[in-house]
Structures are given as C-alpha cells and as structure tokens.
Design a protein around this motif. Structure first.
Motif, PDB file in Angstrom:
ATOM      1  N   UNK A   1      22.875  27.488  82.109  1.00  7.51           N
ATOM      2  CA  UNK A   1      22.870  27.310  83.572  1.00  7.51           C
ATOM      3  C   UNK A   1      22.413  28.591  84.258  1.00  7.51           C
ATOM      4  N   UNK A   2      22.943  29.712  83.766  1.00  8.20           N
ATOM      5  CA  UNK A   2      22.566  31.013  84.338  1.00  8.20           C
ATOM      6  C   UNK A   2      21.082  31.285  84.065  1.00  8.20           C
ATOM      7  N   UNK A   3      20.659  30.976  82.858  1.00 10.04           N
ATOM      8  CA  UNK A   3      19.239  31.174  82.511  1.00 10.04           C
ATOM      9  C   UNK A   3      18.331  30.424  83.485  1.00 10.04           C
TER      10      UNK A   3
ATOM     11  N   UNK B   1      33.713  26.938  78.057  1.00 10.41           N
ATOM     12  CA  UNK B   1      34.105  28.303  78.417  1.00 10.41           C
ATOM     13  C   UNK B   1      35.378  28.275  79.262  1.00 10.41           C
ATOM     14  N   UNK B   2      36.218  29.287  79.091  1.00  6.75           N
ATOM     15  CA  UNK B   2      37.453  29.395  79.879  1.00  6.75           C
ATOM     16  C   UNK B   2      37.086  29.701  81.338  1.00  6.75           C
TER      17      UNK B   2
ATOM     18  N   UNK C   1      30.083  26.718  75.984  1.00  7.57           N
ATOM     19  CA  UNK C   1      29.588  28.077  76.254  1.00  7.57           C
ATOM     20  C   UNK C   1      28.081  28.036  76.453  1.00  7.57           C
ATOM     21  N   UNK C   2      27.437  27.202  75.646  1.00  9.61           N
ATOM     22  CA  UNK C   2      25.981  27.075  75.734  1.00  9.61           C
ATOM     23  C   UNK C   2      25.563  26.582  77.104  1.00  9.61           C
TER      24      UNK C   2
ATOM     25  N   UNK D   1      34.098  32.052  82.924  1.00  8.18           N
ATOM     26  CA  UNK D   1      33.008  31.530  83.755  1.00  8.18           C
ATOM     27  C   UNK D   1      32.877  32.322  85.046  1.00  8.18           C
ATOM     28  N   UNK D   2      34.036  32.678  85.597  1.00  7.29           N
ATOM     29  CA  UNK D   2      34.020  33.455  86.839  1.00  7.29           C
ATOM     30  C   UNK D   2      33.364  34.814  86.588  1.00  7.29           C
ATOM     31  N   UNK D   3      33.714  35.417  85.479  1.00  7.66           N
ATOM     32  CA  UNK D   3      33.127  36.722  85.133  1.00  7.66           C
ATOM     33  C   UNK D   3      31.613  36.603  84.960  1.00  7.66           C
TER      34      UNK D   3
END
Ligand code: GLN
Length: 283
Positions: A7-9, A47-48, A1-2, A52-54
């Motif tokens: 990655x988004x950050x 993460x599921x 999850x981290x 991840x898509x969400x």
C-alpha cells in the motif's frame, strides 16, 4: 504485512518516487522491527495496529520530501552502515570513488596516516580504516555534533582505537609538524546561490554547512590548498571530491599552491568528481 508495505509502495509510486518499492520495504522493516527475510516470510500475516501507525508516520515523512536515510537515521556506504544526525551529510555513492582511490594510495604503505577534512559521518576515513589494520586517521570537522556521530560510527565498525577526531576549521586543529600520507576531503562545494535550486531532499534536509562552498563554490578548496603541502609527507597525496565542472578551477587553485602533478577523475556518470594532487620535486 505484505499488504501494508505494498500500500505504501503504491502511494509512493503515485507521488513519483522512483525508489517506491525499496523505500516501502525499508520502512516496513523499521516500523515492524523485522529484518528483510522475516518480512518476506510473514508476508501473509496481518500487521499489528501500532506497527501500521509507525509505518504510516514514516511514509508521511517520505511523502513530504524527507530522504529515507534521514528518516531512518542511517545510510549504507562502502558496505557499512553509517549513523547520521542533523550535522552530517548523507554519504553519497559517488564518494566511494575517493575511498577506492585512497585504498590504492595507502595500500602499499607501512602504517600510513591519513587526515580527513570535514569528516561529517566519518564515512571516508572509517571505510579506509576497515580495510587496513595498520592505518590510522585523524578526522576534522567544524561541528562537534558531526564528530560525535563519526566517533559512534568508528566504534560501531571497530576502528575507534585508530580514529581521532578534532574540532575546528580545516587545518586549524592540526599541529604544524603533523604530516600525512593522504589528506582527503569531500568539502562543501555548492555555490551559495545554487543551493535553493537543489532537489528538496538535499536542499531542505542536508546541513547547509556541509553544502555551501561560498559564492563560487570554491572557498573550501582555497583554504585546503593553502595549507595542504605543509602537512603532506614527501610522497603524500591530496585527494579531493569536486562538483561537476570544477576540475579546471580546482586544478588552478592547487597549481598556485605548488602542486605539480594534478589529475581530475570522473565518476561512472562521466562527471568530474575528484582531484588527485601531488608535489614532485624538481629533478
Ligand atoms: N566527508 C563527509 C562525506 O563525504 C562530509 C562531506 C560534507 O559534509 N560535505 O559524507
């Protein structure tokens, strides 16, 4: 999850978003359906795929300039969460200044009544209602959609019994003999022509109706000033948010309507942010 939220950050950082880490964490909480603590505890879990898509969908919207509050449909104000829709402005931290001053004004009174003009999400009166159990409020807005949201927020914060909404323009839905200890408003105060120059988050995502103050940005103040005195109790106070540089003009408008004790307040950034006005009887 981290790994996912970091990655988004990093994507956000590269896009120049200065709240990159905070935004990424908030989106991960929403996309994974987890609170902050769970997210920290499950840092090393994978993460599921649908989560991840969400997360990616939320991130894409942010990268296109949509503010976080719009994407998640919620914003914190005065320590309370306010639900938002297309008809409501995202509550601003500066507006908490009006709540603070409002507390000082109604605090000493017995069963005070307040009127909020252009309530939007209802953030101002609802914040005040949560502070005093004998306070009651009437909230006016042109938009019935905004009023729906305001009522939802009032229910959520358990003050709905003391919160009444009325649809219409400024004082139109207020009865001639109704008087209030405090009339408050954070009206639209941007000059029409300046709206195009605002940051994307505001320009493209806040409702125009909540921003546009007419050609000189002062139209709502004129409308409010015209009728406010007739709806204040003898010691009543009018409390208005203003934009930077509007202090002198708004003071002039209020003085022309009979207000004789007018004070301009500044925010923490040193900008003119509110006007507090009263009418004192000549002695
Ligand atoms: N009173 C609401 C707020 O402070 C709406 C303000 C507005 O739409 N200009 O958020």
């Amino acid at each position: 999850m981290g790994a996912a939220w970091r990655g988004v950050r990093d994507l956000f950082r590269r896009a120049g978003i200065d709240t990159a880490e905070l935004d990424a964490r908030i989106f991960a909480e929403v996309a994974f359906g987890m609170d902050r603590l769970t997210l920290v505890n499950r840092e090393r879990d994978l993460a599921a795929p649908d989560h991840l898509k969400a997360l990616e969908k939320l991130a894409q919207r942010r990268l296109r300039g949509e503010p976080v509050a719009r994407i998640i449909g919620e914003r914190g104000f005065w320590g309370l969460a306010f639900r938002l829709n297309d008809a409501t402005l995202v509550p601003r931290p500066e507006t908490e200044m009006l709540v603070q001053r409002g507390l000082e004004i109604v605090g000493p009174l017995d069963h005070p009544k307040i009127l909020d003009l252009g309530t939007g999400s209802g953030c101002i009166p609802i914040a005040l209602l949560t502070e005093f159990s004998d306070l009651s409020a009437i909230a006016v807005d042109l938009s019935s959609e905004a009023l729906d949201m305001a009522r939802f927020n009032a229910s959520r914060h358990s003050v709905i019994e003391r919160f009444e909404t009325r649809q219409g323009s400024w004082f139109d839905p207020v009865k001639p003999d109704e008087r209030f200890d405090l009339i408050v408003s954070n009206p639209p105060y941007i000059e029409s022509a300046a709206i195009e120059t605002l940051m994307v988050e505001v320009r493209d995502h806040d409702p125009r109706l909540a921003l546009d103050g007419g050609p000189d940005g002062l139209r709502p103040y004129r409308a409010i000033a015209r009728d406010a005195a007739a709806h204040l109790t003898p010691d009543g106070v009018l409390l208005l948010e203003i934009g930077t540089g509007q202090g002198k003009d708004v003071t002039g408008i209020l003085a022309a309507s009979g207000f004789n004790r007018i004070e301009v307040g500044h925010d923490l950034g040193g900008h003119e942010r509110m006007v507090v006005a009263r009418i004192e009887p000549a002695s």
